[in-house]
Design a protein around this motif. Structure first.
Motif, PDB file in Angstrom:
ATOM      1  N   LEU A   1       0.833  -1.203   0.000  1.00  0.00           N
ATOM      2  CA  LEU A   1       0.000   0.000   0.000  1.00  0.00           C
ATOM      3  C   LEU A   1       0.869   1.255   0.000  1.00  0.00           C
ATOM      4  O   LEU A   1       0.591   2.217  -0.739  1.00  0.00           O
ATOM      5  CB  LEU A   1      -0.927   0.003   1.219  1.00  0.00           C
ATOM      6  CG  LEU A   1      -1.811   1.253   1.394  1.00  0.00           C
ATOM      7  CD1 LEU A   1      -2.763   1.412   0.214  1.00  0.00           C
ATOM      8  CD2 LEU A   1      -2.595   1.190   2.694  1.00  0.00           C
ATOM      9  N   LEU A   2       1.924   1.250   0.813  1.00  0.00           N
ATOM     10  CA  LEU A   2       2.832   2.397   0.847  1.00  0.00           C
ATOM     11  C   LEU A   2       3.478   2.617  -0.513  1.00  0.00           C
ATOM     12  O   LEU A   2       3.558   3.757  -1.004  1.00  0.00           O
ATOM     13  CB  LEU A   2       3.914   2.171   1.911  1.00  0.00           C
ATOM     14  CG  LEU A   2       5.034   3.214   1.969  1.00  0.00           C
ATOM     15  CD1 LEU A   2       4.478   4.599   2.255  1.00  0.00           C
ATOM     16  CD2 LEU A   2       6.069   2.825   3.015  1.00  0.00           C
ATOM     17  N   ILE A   3       3.920   1.537  -1.152  1.00  0.00           N
ATOM     18  CA  ILE A   3       4.569   1.653  -2.463  1.00  0.00           C
ATOM     19  C   ILE A   3       3.596   2.220  -3.495  1.00  0.00           C
ATOM     20  O   ILE A   3       3.934   3.111  -4.284  1.00  0.00           O
ATOM     21  CB  ILE A   3       5.110   0.280  -2.919  1.00  0.00           C
ATOM     22  CG1 ILE A   3       6.250  -0.169  -1.996  1.00  0.00           C
ATOM     23  CG2 ILE A   3       5.600   0.349  -4.363  1.00  0.00           C
ATOM     24  CD1 ILE A   3       6.711  -1.585  -2.243  1.00  0.00           C
ATOM     25  N   ILE A   4       2.355   1.708  -3.484  1.00  0.00           N
ATOM     26  CA  ILE A   4       1.353   2.165  -4.457  1.00  0.00           C
ATOM     27  C   ILE A   4       1.019   3.643  -4.243  1.00  0.00           C
ATOM     28  O   ILE A   4       0.930   4.427  -5.205  1.00  0.00           O
ATOM     29  CB  ILE A   4       0.077   1.303  -4.354  1.00  0.00           C
ATOM     30  CG1 ILE A   4       0.368  -0.117  -4.832  1.00  0.00           C
ATOM     31  CG2 ILE A   4      -1.064   1.914  -5.161  1.00  0.00           C
ATOM     32  CD1 ILE A   4      -0.762  -1.099  -4.569  1.00  0.00           C
ATOM     33  N   VAL A   5       0.848   4.062  -2.976  1.00  0.00           N
ATOM     34  CA  VAL A   5       0.525   5.459  -2.686  1.00  0.00           C
ATOM     35  C   VAL A   5       1.681   6.376  -3.091  1.00  0.00           C
ATOM     36  O   VAL A   5       1.458   7.483  -3.613  1.00  0.00           O
ATOM     37  CB  VAL A   5       0.183   5.634  -1.196  1.00  0.00           C
ATOM     38  CG1 VAL A   5       0.036   7.113  -0.846  1.00  0.00           C
ATOM     39  CG2 VAL A   5      -1.097   4.900  -0.854  1.00  0.00           C
ATOM     40  N   LEU A   6       2.920   5.928  -2.886  1.00  0.00           N
ATOM     41  CA  LEU A   6       4.071   6.730  -3.312  1.00  0.00           C
ATOM     42  C   LEU A   6       4.098   6.893  -4.825  1.00  0.00           C
ATOM     43  O   LEU A   6       4.401   7.983  -5.337  1.00  0.00           O
ATOM     44  CB  LEU A   6       5.372   6.075  -2.830  1.00  0.00           C
ATOM     45  CG  LEU A   6       5.675   6.197  -1.333  1.00  0.00           C
ATOM     46  CD1 LEU A   6       6.885   5.357  -0.962  1.00  0.00           C
ATOM     47  CD2 LEU A   6       5.897   7.647  -0.933  1.00  0.00           C
TER      48      LEU A   6
ATOM     49  N   SER B   1       8.801   9.667   3.124  1.00  0.00           N
ATOM     50  CA  SER B   1       7.627   9.149   2.423  1.00  0.00           C
ATOM     51  C   SER B   1       6.382   9.931   2.829  1.00  0.00           C
ATOM     52  O   SER B   1       5.535  10.256   1.990  1.00  0.00           O
ATOM     53  CB  SER B   1       7.431   7.667   2.745  1.00  0.00           C
ATOM     54  OG  SER B   1       8.478   6.894   2.219  1.00  0.00           O
ATOM     55  N   GLU B   2       6.266  10.249   4.124  1.00  0.00           N
ATOM     56  CA  GLU B   2       5.119  11.034   4.598  1.00  0.00           C
ATOM     57  C   GLU B   2       5.097  12.407   3.938  1.00  0.00           C
ATOM     58  O   GLU B   2       4.035  12.891   3.513  1.00  0.00           O
ATOM     59  CB  GLU B   2       5.175  11.168   6.117  1.00  0.00           C
ATOM     60  CG  GLU B   2       4.937   9.869   6.869  1.00  0.00           C
ATOM     61  CD  GLU B   2       5.046  10.037   8.370  1.00  0.00           C
ATOM     62  OE1 GLU B   2       5.207  11.190   8.824  1.00  0.00           O
ATOM     63  OE2 GLU B   2       4.968   9.030   9.087  1.00  0.00           O
ATOM     64  N   ALA B   3       6.262  13.034   3.846  1.00  0.00           N
ATOM     65  CA  ALA B   3       6.335  14.358   3.212  1.00  0.00           C
ATOM     66  C   ALA B   3       5.983  14.270   1.732  1.00  0.00           C
ATOM     67  O   ALA B   3       5.249  15.121   1.201  1.00  0.00           O
ATOM     68  CB  ALA B   3       7.736  14.939   3.384  1.00  0.00           C
ATOM     69  N   PHE B   4       6.466  13.224   1.048  1.00  0.00           N
ATOM     70  CA  PHE B   4       6.210  13.064  -0.383  1.00  0.00           C
ATOM     71  C   PHE B   4       4.730  12.824  -0.645  1.00  0.00           C
ATOM     72  O   PHE B   4       4.149  13.375  -1.593  1.00  0.00           O
ATOM     73  CB  PHE B   4       7.043  11.906  -0.931  1.00  0.00           C
ATOM     74  CG  PHE B   4       7.085  11.852  -2.429  1.00  0.00           C
ATOM     75  CD1 PHE B   4       7.878  12.735  -3.150  1.00  0.00           C
ATOM     76  CD2 PHE B   4       6.317  10.926  -3.127  1.00  0.00           C
ATOM     77  CE1 PHE B   4       7.919  12.694  -4.533  1.00  0.00           C
ATOM     78  CE2 PHE B   4       6.344  10.878  -4.513  1.00  0.00           C
ATOM     79  CZ  PHE B   4       7.149  11.765  -5.213  1.00  0.00           C
ATOM     80  N   ILE B   5       4.090  12.011   0.192  1.00  0.00           N
ATOM     81  CA  ILE B   5       2.652  11.749   0.039  1.00  0.00           C
ATOM     82  C   ILE B   5       1.858  13.036   0.254  1.00  0.00           C
ATOM     83  O   ILE B   5       0.901  13.321  -0.472  1.00  0.00           O
ATOM     84  CB  ILE B   5       2.200  10.654   1.024  1.00  0.00           C
ATOM     85  CG1 ILE B   5       2.802   9.303   0.617  1.00  0.00           C
ATOM     86  CG2 ILE B   5       0.674  10.553   1.061  1.00  0.00           C
ATOM     87  CD1 ILE B   5       2.595   8.207   1.632  1.00  0.00           C
ATOM     88  N   THR B   6       2.257  13.834   1.248  1.00  0.00           N
ATOM     89  CA  THR B   6       1.573  15.110   1.500  1.00  0.00           C
ATOM     90  C   THR B   6       1.696  16.042   0.300  1.00  0.00           C
ATOM     91  O   THR B   6       0.724  16.700  -0.097  1.00  0.00           O
ATOM     92  CB  THR B   6       2.153  15.793   2.748  1.00  0.00           C
ATOM     93  OG1 THR B   6       2.077  14.899   3.854  1.00  0.00           O
ATOM     94  CG2 THR B   6       1.388  17.063   3.072  1.00  0.00           C
ATOM     95  N   LEU B   7       2.875  16.099  -0.303  1.00  0.00           N
ATOM     96  CA  LEU B   7       3.068  16.924  -1.499  1.00  0.00           C
ATOM     97  C   LEU B   7       2.201  16.418  -2.644  1.00  0.00           C
ATOM     98  O   LEU B   7       1.652  17.214  -3.421  1.00  0.00           O
ATOM     99  CB  LEU B   7       4.537  16.922  -1.908  1.00  0.00           C
ATOM    100  CG  LEU B   7       5.513  17.634  -0.964  1.00  0.00           C
ATOM    101  CD1 LEU B   7       6.946  17.444  -1.437  1.00  0.00           C
ATOM    102  CD2 LEU B   7       5.194  19.120  -0.869  1.00  0.00           C
ATOM    103  N   GLY B   8       2.076  15.092  -2.765  1.00  0.00           N
ATOM    104  CA  GLY B   8       1.229  14.526  -3.809  1.00  0.00           C
ATOM    105  C   GLY B   8      -0.227  14.907  -3.632  1.00  0.00           C
ATOM    106  O   GLY B   8      -0.914  15.256  -4.603  1.00  0.00           O
TER     107      GLY B   8
ATOM    108  N   THR C   1      -2.133  12.239   9.098  1.00  0.00           N
ATOM    109  CA  THR C   1      -3.130  11.263   8.653  1.00  0.00           C
ATOM    110  C   THR C   1      -2.500  10.244   7.716  1.00  0.00           C
ATOM    111  O   THR C   1      -2.775   9.036   7.819  1.00  0.00           O
ATOM    112  CB  THR C   1      -4.309  11.967   7.966  1.00  0.00           C
ATOM    113  OG1 THR C   1      -4.888  12.917   8.861  1.00  0.00           O
ATOM    114  CG2 THR C   1      -5.370  10.967   7.550  1.00  0.00           C
ATOM    115  N   ALA C   2      -1.672  10.719   6.767  1.00  0.00           N
ATOM    116  CA  ALA C   2      -0.956   9.788   5.890  1.00  0.00           C
ATOM    117  C   ALA C   2      -0.074   8.863   6.706  1.00  0.00           C
ATOM    118  O   ALA C   2       0.062   7.674   6.405  1.00  0.00           O
ATOM    119  CB  ALA C   2      -0.123  10.568   4.878  1.00  0.00           C
ATOM    120  N   GLY C   3       0.515   9.400   7.775  1.00  0.00           N
ATOM    121  CA  GLY C   3       1.373   8.583   8.627  1.00  0.00           C
ATOM    122  C   GLY C   3       0.592   7.519   9.359  1.00  0.00           C
ATOM    123  O   GLY C   3       0.984   6.344   9.376  1.00  0.00           O
TER     124      GLY C   3
END
Length: 504
Positions: free
Chosen positions: A10-15, A390-397, A485-487
């Protein structure tokens, strides 16, 4: 090779989805993007629009802002009008002018991440109506303001309603690349709409002269034709405006003295000119059948153009909706007071990002060193650091997906969220390596109980800031909420599974 759990997948897919949302493919896009076009300029009359990407000027390729500046500098000043071919990714234009095109341009964006004024520069104003407005009245105010700014060809506009802790409603307007004087001049006016024949006013916007405007009714409003001409498509629209009896009598009096046009048979020799804040928006022909007539119905017509029929249709629809909105609510019954007016230099944003990058490297080195000294395992240290980023990258996405403007408070919120993430991961690690006589699964469950308590505490603290941040603290609150929340939903569960595999 160890099998990956569904949490890690799930983490890989979201990234990967975040990467697609940010889409850093702009590095391969050459040219300069048009940020604004001066109204009634040569560039505007030829059809250049904000948002188009200039690929070449005068036959010379434009790769970046430096290329555009050098080409324009070599052509002007000119002693006489010269021919300048301009090619964009959508169309080709030819300007005949003796001065540089009256447009503002910048390098094409490298990602879909939008930056706020703190980073890109521009002007911001906080506007308060003279009287208290309801939500529907505030929405009308925002619509009119947005239309008025769009008339001036400005592309980077953010307009939204904000509320302070006392319940007062404000309108926050941010325009990248504008000066405070420009913004004050555009926003402070009341949105006056007038229809004139010569120097005489036939009717004004609002309920006094306009009884109603036909919208969302195919019998009296819509796109009625689309045609192709010289490689471009044009779609025409029309809709009916119902005038009051007073405006109808005024129309009859003014048109009674007009004569049939020699150049346009079937029409009178003067047009019905539409003005918004004393700036000409459009000119409409008047049929000879309406001379001296007390008509309460006026058919307003216009068009939109595009490289394809679909683009032309959408442009016509947008222009029609804009004009309808201005006619309905163009003349506002209240005055706007500018509460605060700020200007931000783009140089400050560049310096801020430079210092932030330097600080991030220092923090990265300190956190990595402390983690390695504490746990003596490079895999654990690397896992914490990668999860944090990863948390920062997901937030930027997510920010790129919802088109949120990232400003300095927003970045501070991401950093705060990353900080809580590292803290939570340390809690998980401490529980995992403790000597308590319980299974690893039970210890990690206990760690997540602590983490969930901290998560809900942070959310409870951020929600008031988000709802009453008046735009300044809202970015901090939103990105903090998104990051934590992403975390809690993605990265920290995946980190616990990674830790289990490290401990095996």
């Amino acid at each position: 090779m160890a099998k990956l759990t569904w949490r890690i997948w799930l983490l890989i897919i979201v990234l990967l989805l975040s990467l697609l949302s940010i889409a850093p493919w702009g590095y391969f896009e050459s040219g300069v993007v048009i940020k604004s076009v001066e109204q009634n300029s040569t560039a505007s009359s030829q059809g250049l629009q904000a948002g188009e990407i200039i690929k070449s000027v005068n036959g010379q390729q434009v790769k970046n802002l430096d290329d555009y500046t050098k080409i324009i500098s070599s052509l002007f000043p000119a002693t006489d009008k010269i021919k300048i071919p301009i090619t964009t990714e959508k169309n080709s234009y030819i300007l005949f002018t003796d001065k540089a095109p009256e447009i503002a341009v910048s390098d094409t964006p490298k990602t879909k991440i939008k930056t706020g004024l703190d980073l890109s520069g521009g002007a911001r104003t906080l506007v308060k109506p003279e009287k208290s407005l309801s939500s529907s009245e505030m929405n009308e105010l925002i619509a009119v303001t947005s239309n008025r700014l769009n008339v001036f060809g400005i592309s980077d506009i953010t307009i939204r309603q904000v509320t302070d802790l006392s319940g007062n409603n404000f309108m926050l307007v941010e325009v990248a690349g504008a000066t405070p004087a420009d913004l004050k001049d555009l926003v402070a006016k009341q949105g006056k709409f007038e229809a004139r024949i010569g120097n005489e006013i036939v009717f004004s916007g609002g309920n006094e002269d306009i009884a109603s405007v036909c919208r969302n009714d195919a019998s009296c409003s819509g796109i009625y034709s689309c045609e192709q001409s010289k490689g471009a498509y044009y779609c025409s629209f029309r809709f009916t405006v119902y005038l009051s009896e007073q405006a109808a009598k005024r129309h009859a009096t003014i048109t009674s003295s007009l004569q049939p046009s020699q150049e346009s048979p079937g029409y009178l020799d003067k047009k019905l000119d539409l003005y918004v804040d004393d700036s000409l928006l459009d000119s409409l022909f008047i049929s000879v059948n309406l001379k001296g007539q007390e008509t309460t119905q006026v058919s307003v017509q216009g068009s939109g153009s595009g490289a394809t029929q679909q683009e032309a249709y959408q442009a016509a629809q947008k222009n029609m909706n804009k004009l309808q909105t201005i006619l309905i609510t163009g003349s506002l019954p209240y005055k706007l007071d500018i509460v605060k007016l700020d200007t931000i230099s783009p140089a400050l944003g560049k310096e801020f990002m430079k210092n932030l990058s330097f600080l991030a490297l220092i923090v990265f080195a300190i956190v990595s060193t402390i983690l390695f000294v504490k746990y003596r395992k490079i895999k654990i240290t690397a896992s914490v650091i990668l999860t944090m980023f990863s948390e920062a990258f997901i937030t930027l996405g997510i920010a790129a997906l919802i088109r949120w403007n990232l400003d300095a408070p927003s970045i501070a919120g991401i950093i705060a969220g990353m900080g809580t993430g590292v803290n939570d991961q340390i809690v998980i690690i401490d529980e995992a390596v403790s000597n308590v006589q319980e299974s690893l699964v039970q210890r990690i469950k206990r760690a997540f109980f602590i983490i969930l308590g901290a998560f809900f505490t942070i959310i409870a603290a951020m929600l008031p800031l988000f709802w009453a941040g008046a735009g300044m603290l809202k970015g901090f609150a939103l990105t903090t909420i998104l990051t934590v929340t992403a975390g809690i939903l993605i990265t920290r569960p995946a980190f616990s599974d990674i830790l289990k595999k490290i401990q095996q």
